[in-house]
Scaffold this active site. Structure first.
Site, PDB file in Angstrom:
ATOM      1  N   CYS A   2       0.752  -1.157   0.017  1.00 29.86           N
ATOM      2  CA  CYS A   2      -0.112  -0.064  -0.119  1.00 29.86           C
ATOM      3  C   CYS A   2       0.760   1.049  -0.053  1.00 29.86           C
ATOM      4  CB  CYS A   2      -0.881   0.046   0.988  1.00 29.86           C
ATOM      5  SG  CYS A   2      -2.071  -1.508   1.394  1.00 29.86           S
ATOM      6  N   ARG A  27       3.682  -0.266  -4.891  1.00 24.32           N
ATOM      7  CA  ARG A  27       3.456  -0.821  -3.440  1.00 24.32           C
ATOM      8  C   ARG A  27       2.257  -1.499  -3.375  1.00 24.32           C
ATOM      9  NH1 ARG A  27       6.627   1.846   0.443  1.00 24.32           N
ATOM     10  NH2 ARG A  27       5.612   0.858   2.165  1.00 24.32           N
ATOM     11  N   TRP A  78      -3.025  -2.756  -1.683  1.00 23.85           N
ATOM     12  CA  TRP A  78      -2.630  -3.921  -1.956  1.00 23.85           C
ATOM     13  C   TRP A  78      -3.587  -4.610  -0.940  1.00 23.85           C
ATOM     14  CZ3 TRP A  78      -0.916  -8.359   0.973  1.00 23.85           C
ATOM     15  CH2 TRP A  78      -0.522  -9.471   0.321  1.00 23.85           C
ATOM     16  N   ASN A 104      -1.558   1.819   5.968  1.00 27.48           N
ATOM     17  CA  ASN A 104      -0.775   0.844   5.436  1.00 27.48           C
ATOM     18  C   ASN A 104      -0.353   0.000   6.644  1.00 27.48           C
ATOM     19  OD1 ASN A 104       0.882  -0.579   4.027  1.00 27.48           O
ATOM     20  ND2 ASN A 104       2.515   0.960   3.837  1.00 27.48           N
ATOM     21  N   GLY A 105      -0.734  -1.370   6.431  1.00 30.61           N
ATOM     22  CA  GLY A 105      -0.362  -2.278   7.609  1.00 30.61           C
ATOM     23  C   GLY A 105      -1.736  -3.138   8.015  1.00 30.61           C
ATOM     24  N   GLU A 486      16.233 -18.449  -8.173  1.00 30.25           N
ATOM     25  CA  GLU A 486      15.928 -17.122  -8.605  1.00 30.25           C
ATOM     26  C   GLU A 486      15.416 -17.224 -10.116  1.00 30.25           C
ATOM     27  OE1 GLU A 486      15.553 -14.479  -6.991  1.00 30.25           O
ATOM     28  OE2 GLU A 486      15.669 -12.894  -8.691  1.00 30.25           O
ATOM     29  N   LYS A 490      11.448 -15.869 -10.828  1.00 29.60           N
ATOM     30  CA  LYS A 490      11.347 -14.687 -11.810  1.00 29.60           C
ATOM     31  C   LYS A 490      10.151 -15.146 -12.739  1.00 29.60           C
ATOM     32  CE  LYS A 490      13.472 -11.446 -10.289  1.00 29.60           C
ATOM     33  NZ  LYS A 490      13.018 -11.676  -9.172  1.00 29.60           N
ATOM     34  N   GLU A 493       6.681 -15.345 -10.972  1.00 29.45           N
ATOM     35  CA  GLU A 493       5.927 -14.127 -10.584  1.00 29.45           C
ATOM     36  C   GLU A 493       5.753 -13.196 -11.651  1.00 29.45           C
ATOM     37  OE1 GLU A 493       8.448 -11.710  -8.003  1.00 29.45           O
ATOM     38  OE2 GLU A 493      10.263 -11.972  -9.031  1.00 29.45           O
ATOM     39  N   HIS A 509      15.392 -38.318  -6.253  1.00 34.88           N
ATOM     40  CA  HIS A 509      14.846 -38.696  -5.063  1.00 34.88           C
ATOM     41  C   HIS A 509      13.377 -38.465  -4.942  1.00 34.88           C
ATOM     42  CE1 HIS A 509      18.696 -39.446  -3.175  1.00 34.88           C
ATOM     43  NE2 HIS A 509      19.084 -38.251  -3.922  1.00 34.88           N
ATOM     44  N   LYS A 608       5.651  -4.432  -4.269  1.00 33.23           N
ATOM     45  CA  LYS A 608       6.856  -4.225  -4.088  1.00 33.23           C
ATOM     46  C   LYS A 608       7.482  -4.598  -2.562  1.00 33.23           C
ATOM     47  CE  LYS A 608      11.077  -3.334  -5.597  1.00 33.23           C
ATOM     48  NZ  LYS A 608      11.824  -4.233  -6.364  1.00 33.23           N
TER      49      LYS A 608
HETATM   50  C1  F6R Z   1      10.818 -11.207  -6.206  1.00 32.82           C
HETATM   51  C2  F6R Z   1      11.074 -10.105  -5.208  1.00 32.82           C
HETATM   52  C3  F6R Z   1      10.712 -10.452  -3.656  1.00 32.82           C
HETATM   53  C4  F6R Z   1      11.563  -9.680  -2.778  1.00 32.82           C
HETATM   54  C5  F6R Z   1      11.069 -10.042  -1.431  1.00 32.82           C
HETATM   55  C6  F6R Z   1      11.820  -9.402  -0.155  1.00 32.82           C
HETATM   56  O1  F6R Z   1      11.152 -10.630  -7.344  1.00 32.82           O
HETATM   57  O2  F6R Z   1      11.348  -8.855  -5.379  1.00 32.82           O
HETATM   58  O3  F6R Z   1      10.757 -11.786  -3.528  1.00 32.82           O
HETATM   59  O4  F6R Z   1      12.930 -10.172  -2.805  1.00 32.82           O
HETATM   60  O5  F6R Z   1       9.742  -9.669  -1.276  1.00 32.82           O
HETATM   61  O6  F6R Z   1      11.798  -8.085  -0.354  1.00 32.82           O
HETATM   62  P1  F6R Z   1      12.913  -6.946   0.409  1.00 32.82           P
HETATM   63  O7  F6R Z   1      14.289  -7.291  -0.541  1.00 32.82           O
HETATM   64  O8  F6R Z   1      12.565  -5.602   0.192  1.00 32.82           O
HETATM   65  O9  F6R Z   1      13.130  -7.450   1.698  1.00 32.82           O
END
Ligand code: F6R
Length: 613
Positions: A2, A27, A78, A104-105, A486, A490, A493, A509, A608
């Site tokens: 948010c 956000r 969000w 927010n929260g 990773e 990617k 998501e 396994h 984010k």
């Molecule tokens: C994936 C991504 C998330 C963040 C995770 C932690 O592309 O961006 O998995 O890595 O939400 O976020 P931070 O680094 O801000 O704690």
């Protein structure tokens, strides 16, 4: 999660709020809304909200006919409590439409508060945890308090994590802000007062910004900021150091933030290196932990979430291999609740791009509570976590707006690896010439990433071949495993493709039973010591009909000859491979997502900054 924005003293608060919301949309983008304080409106608050996923801000712009006003608050959501509908979109109002709240929260005791408000005759019209705040403020105002005092009193009744900005029709120039855990920034400029959840929304407006601390309440007026604690005791606000330029949060000709940020990786790495390697020796001037303190560390635990966890995994492997210190990485949301054994000889390294992720933040606090020494690696100066730890190291990637982490991820890896080398030097775990050689190899990484980016078109061709797939395995061994993790994250998501990562040796396994001629596997098969074993794993996959895509060292004809598709990267030191090898996987996910028409900057269901558990 948010975004919150507020302006007072503005000639066009509606326009300013929408511009701010656009910058904060990363956000959360389930809905958006604004409230203007306008004494000519009935009730005095004009409100407009929209809930069209990732399109609410244009909707607000198109639909609204805002009245003249000087102050207002806005929110991009969000969804947590209550579906992403217009009714649940912020701002929320009290019964009389005279108080507006953005939040927010999560207010954990909202059920209890809401029951007592309803019993007292209030009508709540949303399913959110936020709305109770508007009604609590309404009660305080009815009791004779001004808005500033009303918010101080109300915030004493709230439990949970929250950042709140509140306006009232009775005081049309005032925004009151308060927070607990969730960050909030207030600021001023000539004749203007501002509130935001995130610095990037305010870069163009003012540099005179202050971070509210837990429990502080701020009265923000045109050109003024006054801060008190919840009992009304005046406090000096904490100024924020702003290092990012305005253009850093703009797309600058790229189609989206994600491609801009992928292409900024060489610079993000180079900037993160500045002043930290001299004549083959690592140097961390800003590190508040002394060499003596670091020398007394006997164990390292790295905590993080998502992509930052993958960087942490690589960091832990590097710490063990180079500094010969027991180290492991843990998912922060698990660490906090499993009663970890820690003492002053354990260093807990929290890695977080935003410095705000609530899982990592609480895990960090837990680590401190249990007596561990703490170090934070983050991209955001003075962020929540940066202020919580014994030491902090900053990546210098600039603001990352695309929801999926790219440039911050590689900068995190580089920085935690530099720190591993630093610890290796302090512990005399590596011969000096070997440490210098590795430092040189780290310094070469920005150039290698640039080279990898030069192959973008070739990676896109591979992506075209894969655009129709719905199920992909990502496999790697040793340092290739977090690269696979990773790559899978990617693809999941961004492209919404089911992607699972396994340590390649684990396939036999169990998971190998899933492999048939419809399967696609991306194998990280650069030429490390385990490369022959990876070739054997590739053979096992092919024998069962899978299509194999291999990430290989440039010019590796042998691996290329075994597989259907190749993603070549410039070779480097085995432990340094992740920073380079992740580039084709980012571009692969990006291209498949674009091919499918997905919004790469705002993938569905994500935000984010994750400020809820
Ligand atoms: C994936 C991504 C998330 C963040 C995770 C932690 O592309 O961006 O998995 O890595 O939400 O976020 P931070 O680094 O801000 O704690």
């Amino acid at each position: 999660m948010c975004g919150i924005i507020g302006f007072t003293g503005s000639d066009d608060p509606f326009g300013a709020l929408l511009d701010g919301l656009t910058l904060l949309e990363y956000r959360g983008y389930d809905s958006a809304g604004v409230a203007l304080v306008n004494p000519s409106e009935s009730g005095g608050i004009w409100r407009s909200r929209a809930a069209v996923r990732a399109q609410s801000i244009p909707e607000l712009k198109a639909a609204a006919d805002p009245p003249a006003a000087r102050a207002g608050i806005g929110h991009t959501r969000w969804a947590t409590h209550g579906a992403p509908t217009e009714k649940n979109a912020h701002p929320h109002l009290d019964c009389r439409g005279e108080v507006a709240v953005v939040h927010n929260g999560i207010i954990e005791n909202y059920r209890e508060l809401s029951a007592s408000l309803v019993a007292g005759g209030h009508t709540l019209s949303s399913q959110t945890d936020t709305e109770v705040v508007a009604h609590l403020v309404e009660e305080e105002l009815a009791g004779g308090a001004g808005l500033f005092e009303a918010v101080q009193r109300c915030s004493r009744r709230l439990r949970g994590d929250f950042a709140l900005a509140i306006v009232s029709a009775g005081e049309p120039d005032l925004i009151v802000a308060t927070r607990q855990t969730s960050p909030l920034i207030v600021g001023r400029a000539e004749g203007l007062g501002v509130v935001a959840s995130d610095i990037s929304a305010l870069l163009e407006t003012t540099r005179e910004l202050y971070a509210l601390e837990d429990g502080q309440v701020a009265a923000v007026g045109p050109g003024s900021v006054e801060v008190v604690d919840r009992d009304g005791q005046p406090l000096e606000p904490t100024p924020i150091r702003v290092s990012w330029g305005v253009q850093a949060a703009r797309r600058e000709g790229y189609e989206d933030f994600m491609s801009k940020e992928i292409h900024e990786q060489p610079r993000a790495l180079a900037d993160t290196l500045i002043g930290r390697v001299h004549d083959g020796l690592t140097e961390f001037e800003e590190l508040a932990l002394s060499d003596e303190e670091l020398a007394s560390i006997e164990r390292v635990v790295v905590i993080a979430c998502g992509s930052s966890y993958h960087a942490g995994y690589i960091g832990a492997a590097s710490l063990e291999q180079w500094a010969r210190i027991p180290a492991h990485a843990e998912i922060a949301s698990e660490f906090r609740y499993r009663s970890p054994v820690l003492d002053g000889s354990t260093l807990v390294v929290a890695i977080s791009q935003s410095g705000e992720t609530v899982d990592t933040y609480h895990a960090l606090r837990e680590a401190r509570r249990r007596g561990g020494r703490t170090l934070v690696i983050t991209n955001v100066v003075d962020s929540l976590m940066a202020r919580e730890a014994d030491g902090v190291l900053y990546t210098r990637a600039g603001p990352e707006i695309g929801v999926a982490s790219t440039k911050c991820h590689v900068a995190q890896i580089l920085l935690v690896q530099l720190f591993a080398l630093h610890l290796a030097r302090i512990r005399r775990a590596l011969p000096p010439e070997e440490a210098a050689r590795l430092a040189g190899a780290i310094e070469a990484l920005p150039g290698l990433v640039e080279e990898a980016l030069g192959k973008a078109e070739r990676y896109e061709k591979v992506a075209e071949e894969l655009s129709g797939v719905n199920d992909v395995f990502f496999l790697g061994r040793n340092i290739g495993y977090p690269i696979a993790l990773e790559g899978a994250l990617k693809l999941k998501e961004l492209a919404y493709v089911r992607a699972e990562a396994y340590a390649a040796g684990e396939m036999k396994h169990g998971p190998i039973s899933l492999i048939d001629r419809h399967s696609v596997a991306v194998v990280v098969a650069t030429r490390g010591p385990l490369w022959p074993k990876l070739l054997a794993n590739i053979e096992e996959l092919r024998a069962r009909g899978a299509t194999v895509v291999a990430v290989t060292d440039e010019g590796d004809a042998e691996t290329a000859g075994l597989v259907e598709l190749v993603l070549e990267v410039p070779p480097t030191e085995e432990l340094l491979t992740p920073v380079v090898a992740v580039v084709p996987l980012q571009l692969l996910a990006y291209a498949v997502a674009r091919e499918r028409g997905n919004d790469v900057d705002r993938p569905r269901n994500l935000a984010k900054v994750v400020t809820v558990e």
